[in-house]
Enzyme design. Structure first.
Site, PDB file in Angstrom:
ATOM      1  N   GLU A   7       0.672  -1.283  -0.069  1.00  0.00           N
ATOM      2  CA  GLU A   7       0.082   0.064  -0.131  1.00  0.00           C
ATOM      3  C   GLU A   7       0.784   1.134  -0.014  1.00  0.00           C
ATOM      4  O   GLU A   7       0.661   2.219  -0.692  1.00  0.00           O
ATOM      5  CB  GLU A   7      -0.934   0.117   1.223  1.00  0.00           C
ATOM      6  CG  GLU A   7      -2.092  -0.962   1.175  1.00  0.00           C
ATOM      7  CD  GLU A   7      -2.011  -2.232   1.931  1.00  0.00           C
ATOM      8  OE1 GLU A   7      -2.626  -2.802   2.474  1.00  0.00           O
ATOM      9  OE2 GLU A   7      -0.646  -2.507   1.953  1.00  0.00           O
ATOM     10  N   ASP A  80      -2.263  -5.398   3.004  1.00  0.00           N
ATOM     11  CA  ASP A  80      -2.572  -5.641   4.430  1.00  0.00           C
ATOM     12  C   ASP A  80      -3.228  -6.766   4.556  1.00  0.00           C
ATOM     13  O   ASP A  80      -4.263  -7.119   3.731  1.00  0.00           O
ATOM     14  CB  ASP A  80      -3.066  -4.475   4.906  1.00  0.00           C
ATOM     15  CG  ASP A  80      -2.492  -3.505   5.176  1.00  0.00           C
ATOM     16  OD1 ASP A  80      -0.971  -3.386   5.252  1.00  0.00           O
ATOM     17  OD2 ASP A  80      -2.875  -2.141   5.493  1.00  0.00           O
ATOM     18  N   ASP A  82      -6.053  -7.888   5.930  1.00  0.00           N
ATOM     19  CA  ASP A  82      -7.452  -7.803   6.528  1.00  0.00           C
ATOM     20  C   ASP A  82      -8.571  -7.506   5.063  1.00  0.00           C
ATOM     21  O   ASP A  82      -8.013  -7.524   4.102  1.00  0.00           O
ATOM     22  CB  ASP A  82      -7.579  -6.514   7.437  1.00  0.00           C
ATOM     23  CG  ASP A  82      -7.424  -5.361   6.862  1.00  0.00           C
ATOM     24  OD1 ASP A  82      -7.020  -5.292   5.585  1.00  0.00           O
ATOM     25  OD2 ASP A  82      -7.390  -4.338   7.578  1.00  0.00           O
ATOM     26  N   GLU A  84      -9.805  -4.967   4.009  1.00  0.00           N
ATOM     27  CA  GLU A  84      -9.386  -3.881   3.274  1.00  0.00           C
ATOM     28  C   GLU A  84      -8.184  -4.065   2.406  1.00  0.00           C
ATOM     29  O   GLU A  84      -8.358  -3.592   1.186  1.00  0.00           O
ATOM     30  CB  GLU A  84      -9.074  -2.477   4.136  1.00  0.00           C
ATOM     31  CG  GLU A  84      -9.718  -1.260   3.576  1.00  0.00           C
ATOM     32  CD  GLU A  84     -11.116  -0.896   3.190  1.00  0.00           C
ATOM     33  OE1 GLU A  84     -11.276  -0.272   2.485  1.00  0.00           O
ATOM     34  OE2 GLU A  84     -11.995  -1.526   3.898  1.00  0.00           O
ATOM     35  N   TYR A 296       0.599  -6.080  12.746  1.00  0.00           N
ATOM     36  CA  TYR A 296      -0.559  -5.329  12.029  1.00  0.00           C
ATOM     37  C   TYR A 296      -1.450  -5.105  13.157  1.00  0.00           C
ATOM     38  O   TYR A 296      -1.633  -5.486  14.298  1.00  0.00           O
ATOM     39  CB  TYR A 296      -1.282  -6.365  10.918  1.00  0.00           C
ATOM     40  CG  TYR A 296      -2.100  -5.364  10.318  1.00  0.00           C
ATOM     41  CD1 TYR A 296      -1.699  -4.433   9.410  1.00  0.00           C
ATOM     42  CD2 TYR A 296      -3.413  -5.923  10.064  1.00  0.00           C
ATOM     43  CE1 TYR A 296      -2.510  -3.801   8.586  1.00  0.00           C
ATOM     44  CE2 TYR A 296      -4.367  -5.155   9.306  1.00  0.00           C
ATOM     45  CZ  TYR A 296      -3.811  -4.227   8.519  1.00  0.00           C
ATOM     46  OH  TYR A 296      -4.676  -3.368   7.741  1.00  0.00           O
ATOM     47  N   ARG A 298      -4.595  -3.363  12.850  1.00  0.00           N
ATOM     48  CA  ARG A 298      -6.158  -3.565  12.594  1.00  0.00           C
ATOM     49  C   ARG A 298      -6.599  -4.832  12.664  1.00  0.00           C
ATOM     50  O   ARG A 298      -6.401  -5.839  12.022  1.00  0.00           O
ATOM     51  CB  ARG A 298      -6.610  -2.985  11.146  1.00  0.00           C
ATOM     52  CG  ARG A 298      -6.434  -1.542  11.198  1.00  0.00           C
ATOM     53  CD  ARG A 298      -7.030  -0.990   9.736  1.00  0.00           C
ATOM     54  NE  ARG A 298      -6.713   0.372   9.823  1.00  0.00           N
ATOM     55  CZ  ARG A 298      -5.677   1.155   9.133  1.00  0.00           C
ATOM     56  NH1 ARG A 298      -4.601   0.405   8.749  1.00  0.00           N
ATOM     57  NH2 ARG A 298      -5.591   2.350   9.114  1.00  0.00           N
ATOM     58  N   HIS A 343      -6.777 -11.885  13.365  1.00  0.00           N
ATOM     59  CA  HIS A 343      -5.373 -12.077  13.129  1.00  0.00           C
ATOM     60  C   HIS A 343      -4.933 -12.071  14.702  1.00  0.00           C
ATOM     61  O   HIS A 343      -5.304 -11.999  15.620  1.00  0.00           O
ATOM     62  CB  HIS A 343      -5.039 -10.774  12.337  1.00  0.00           C
ATOM     63  CG  HIS A 343      -5.651 -10.516  11.064  1.00  0.00           C
ATOM     64  ND1 HIS A 343      -5.481 -11.569  10.094  1.00  0.00           N
ATOM     65  CD2 HIS A 343      -6.416  -9.794  10.600  1.00  0.00           C
ATOM     66  CE1 HIS A 343      -6.154 -11.029   8.991  1.00  0.00           C
ATOM     67  NE2 HIS A 343      -6.552  -9.978   9.259  1.00  0.00           N
TER      68      HIS A 343
END
Length: 880
Positions: A7, A80, A82, A84, A296, A298, A343
């Site tokens: 990202e 990432d 997740d 998103e 991570y 989130r 996670h």
């Protein structure tokens, strides 16, 4: 070289170090596609087909990735781990296929890693997979729902409630929580109650404090002593008796550490301990993650990888000794409902490194890392062992009993490293008691309670002149004190307690909390003051509207159930288009029904629904809806661009208004006094804030003198003298040496001095830094500022060339970079590019790399980078 896409450029730089020159690592700079912000991007008549568009800023990033694929036909998506991140990978693959950058023989794989470390990245590269379709479908469902609510409900708000800006699926429910808490506070009726405490002394001369628990043989609860008379009798009952220790009970207790951080608990603890907002916390954590320092950030999970648990235990042993390690590792059960998004917890990637051993430039990063490190260490430490002691003291006749409580830490365990913050008020149980033995006498001590009395009576530091005050009663000859209390309304939310409440209700997901709370503040629905969240009138009226016309869609249970459905989609247990169809069927009907209503009908309905709150009974028994100013008009709910208010129906003849909460005097204005001509000087609240006005609007006085309160002036502190000073502006300072009068005043850009020479076509304005200078600046300084302004007419304010706060050196593309002080805060200046520093970054903490990244991002948005422009032009010419 395979093309790896992440990202952010910071993440790309870190990963490139681990993968080496065998890979090309590029950044997508977040999402590359989104729904166009116009009606029809989600086609509800065509099975919820979505129209996607590559953003202007993203086109060059997609092109760079497509150009790289020409040299190596192998794409690895490493966004990432997740929902998103999965969506970004899916979007990027779709966009590249549309450009035909991905061919039939192009291998496309997806890799995920929970931490940016060499071992995690290397292991991920050895275990590629395909894009997770259920996770993508869950993203599509959320994005479609948010779009439908935003683009169908927001226009209804614009038309029916002037000033309302938007509504959102989670945003509006979050706002409802804050508004309802404010309504609870306003409806709260405080009740008086008293408590009695005694300062007692052991035979060994040690003081301890005890509270009255039994009076007249009856056990007391918090509300038993309802007034000062009852409290005074209780004080007399205690002081008139001999007391002895009835029982001493010591019980062992243990306290276990908290689980390691997940997103929501990290936001809560950062708010409690550092006052960090949710967005600031997540931005700081993002930078720590991209630097490879933490896992991570989130996540809904609280479990730790086995190797991380063992590394944590080794660190505890090395730093604190074997006594602090439990016999077996602590295991924390994951509370996330959706296993695919559960996670690992948020933890340091290297447990041997504490905050003093990491290389970061920003203080916020160091503080947050220290918090994460300590929480992770503590979660694997031994429990704290305590001894909780309860001492009951009774009179000989058993009519009076007091209780003292305290605790002793026998072994600190995890508390040696970390203790979780609390949102509620601490009690007295943490106090340590002296040695007290059963059967021994407890005598009164007068030492110490005098200070408590003075503090309670509001006379801290003074000598006690009486034994009784309005809120405290002190016995004359003994250390017994009665204190008045009032029941307290529920506290307003902080960002931490709001996140906790949303999590309890199942509203939204941890990764969205920061953006939701930021949005309602940006929309001016909520303001943050001293870390507490207050609803603005605009936010209240929007919530009232939604509760009356779209109650189902701001319901806590409905929103939580919808979240569960979306979790089922990401787990592959439910079809996302069925979820959308079920939602849209009822929602579209509600939109259609409300769209036909006129604004007056909406206000009438809201007015009727809110009547008990807006028009409470008056003490004199008169009609609460009759205007208190003109005596004939009917009060009605009205709206403006700044929100809702109550106003007189005789407008414009009668201009009475007051806020929705009714916090106003009988006229709706504050009369500060009268001037020398007996005109009322009024303090009012207008669209752009509070202002003062001389007299009412009449046929002969259609434009009365008015003046807004300068920035920094508190409306609550306004008095007649200050108001007359404002209304006397502009202030004449004196005659300029070259002719013409110099005056000072407040203008659109703040305080200023103004002067016009006889040969000048228009006046010259010089800005002042301090609002008080308008009233205090003298001739010499005014002439100097005006001369500087005339010498440099292009600059607003003084003439001296602005000096940089810091010189940052040369940009790689040429040209100096400096940190400057601007109207909206410090910024990095490079040639014609000005990049504002993030709110949580101080100029002294900016590194050269950070400055380059900031100006490059700003230049990319504006399209002003020289090299990019030249390359683009050449390629376009060649193509032609």
């Amino acid at each position: 070289m395979p093309v790896v896409v992440v990202e952010s450029p910071a993440k790309a730089k870190t990963i490139n170090k681990y993968l080496g020159s065998d890979y090309t690592v590029l950044a997508s700079y977040g999402h590359v596609r989104d729904l166009p912000p116009k009606d029809g991007s989600v086609d509800t008549d065509n099975d919820f087909a979505m129209t996607w568009e590559v953003g202007n800023d993203s086109r060059k990033h997609v092109k760079a990735i497509a150009d790289a694929l020409k040299e190596d036909n192998n794409l690895i998506l490493a966004t990432d781990p997740d929902r998103e991140g999965e969506a970004i990978s899916w979007h990027l693959e779709e966009a590249l296929r549309k450009r035909r950058a991905i061919k039939k023989d192009t291998p496309v794989s997806r890799v995920v890693f929970n931490a940016i470390t060499k071992s995690a990245v290397t292991e991920a590269m050895q275990n590629p997979r395909q894009v997770d379709e259920p996770l993508v479908e869950a993203y599509l469902a959320r994005r479609a729902l948010d779009y439908l609510v935003g683009f169908k409900l927001s226009p209804v708000l614009w038309r029916k409630l002037p000033g309302a800006r938007s509504a959102g699926r989670v945003q509006s429910v979050c706002l409802r929580l804050i508004v309802e808490r404010e309504e609870e506070i306003e409806a709260f009726n405080a009740q008086e109650h008293w408590s009695v405490r005694a300062l007692l002394q052991t035979p060994r001369g040690k003081d301890f404090e005890a509270r009255l628990t039994v009076l007249g043989g009856q056990k007391l609860d918090r509300m038993s002593l309802k007034d000062s008379t009852a409290a005074e009798l209780a004080v007399q009952a205690v002081t008139s008796r001999n007391l002895s220790v009835k029982s001493v009970e010591a019980k062992p207790a243990t306290r276990n550490p908290s689980a390691p951080f997940m997103t929501s608990t990290l936001q809560q603890e950062a708010s409690r301990k550092f006052g960090m907002g949710a967005r600031q916390c997540m931005n700081t954590a993002q930078r720590l993650y991209e630097a490879g320092l933490i896992t991570y950030m989130r996540t809904d999970g609280i479990d730790m990888a086995p190797e991380a648990v063992m590394a944590t235990r080794d660190t505890i042993k090395d730093r604190y000794g074997e006594d602090y390690i439990p016999k077996s590792p602590r295991m924390y059960k994951n509370k996330a409902k959706n296993a695919q998004e559960a996670h690992e917890c948020i933890r340091p990637t290297d447990m041997n490194k504490d905050a003093s051993q990491i290389k970061v430039s920003e203080p916020d990063q160091r503080k947050l890392y220290d918090l994460i490190w300590k929480r992770t260490i503590a979660c694997q430490m031994e429990a704290a062992r305590l001894e909780r002691t309860t001492v009951d003291i009774a009179s000989d006749d058993g009519q009076v009993e007091l209780r003292a409580t305290g605790q002793v830490v026998m072994f600190d365990g995890f508390m040696k490293v970390y203790e979780e913050g609390r949102d509620d008020v601490q009690d007295d149980d943490d106090k340590r008691l002296p040695q007290i033995m059963q059967g021994e006498a407890a005598v009164f001590s007068s030492k110490g309670l005098a200070d408590q009395f003075n503090k309670a009576a509001g006379r801290e530091g003074d000598v006690i002149e009486a034994t009784r005050a309005d809120n405290a009663i002190l016995s004359e000859n003994a250390g017994v004190l009665a204190l008045q209390h009032h029941t307290q309304p529920p506290p307003r939310y902080t960002e931490a307690t709001l996140v906790k409440r949303m999590e309890e209700l199942g509203i939204g997901r941890p990764s969205t909390y920061a953006s939701v709370i930021t949005t309602i503040q940006d929309r001016e629905y909520v303001r943050k003051d001293k870390n507490r969240l207050f609803p603005e009138e605009k936010g209240r009226i929007v919530t009232i509207f939604l509760m009356n016309f779209f109650r189902k869609y701001v319901g806590y249970e409905f929103t939580a159930n919808l979240e569960e459905s979306l979790d089922d989609v990401s787990a592959g247990d439910q079809d996302y288009k069925e979820v959308l169809a079920t939602f849209w069927r009822d929602f579209s009907a509600a939109i259609a029904e409300t769209s036909d209503l006129r604004v007056s009908e909406v206000l009438d309905k809201l007015d009727a629904a809110l009547a008990p709150q807006l028009y409470p009974p008056r003490e004199d028994g008169s009609d609460p809806r009759i205007c208190p100013k003109c005596g004939t008009g009917q009060l009605h709910l009205k709206t403006s661009r700044t929100g809702g208010f109550v106003g007189c129906g005789n407008y414009p003849e009668c201009r009475y208004t007051r806020p929705l909460n009714g916090d106003s005097d009988d006229t709706g204005d504050v009369i500060l006094g009268q001037d020398e001509h007996e005109n009322d000087i009024l303090l009012r609240k207008g669209r752009f804030g509070p202002y003062v006005q001389r007299g009412e609007i009449t046929e002969d006085n259609k434009k009365p003198d008015r003046s807004s309160l300068p920035k920094g002036w508190d409306a609550a502190a306004m008095d007649l003298e200050k108001a007359l000073t404002l209304l006397s502006l502009p202030r004449a300072i004196g005659l300029h040496p070259e002719g013409g009068e110099i005056t000072s005043n407040f203008g659109r850009f703040g305080p200023y001095v103004m002067h016009q020479l006889p040969d000048e076509a228009k006046p010259v304005y010089a800005n002042l830094k301090d609002p008080n200078d308008v009233f205090e600046i003298g001739m010499n300084r005014a002439v100097e500022l005006l001369a500087e302004k005339r010498a440099n007419p292009g600059r607003r304010g003084s003439s001296a060339a602005a000096k940089p706060l810091r010189e940052m050196g040369e940009h790689p593309d040429g040209g100096a970079m400096n940190i400057m002080d601007g109207r909206y805060g410090p910024y990095v200046k490079w040639e014609k590019v000005n990049a504002t520093l993030p709110k949580d970054v101080e100029p002294k903490d900016v590194t050269v790399e950070m400055a380059i990244e900031l100006v490059n991002e700003k230049a990319a948005k504006k399209g002003t980078r020289k090299k990019t422009t030249k390359k683009t032009t050449k390629k376009k010419t060649a193509a032609k």
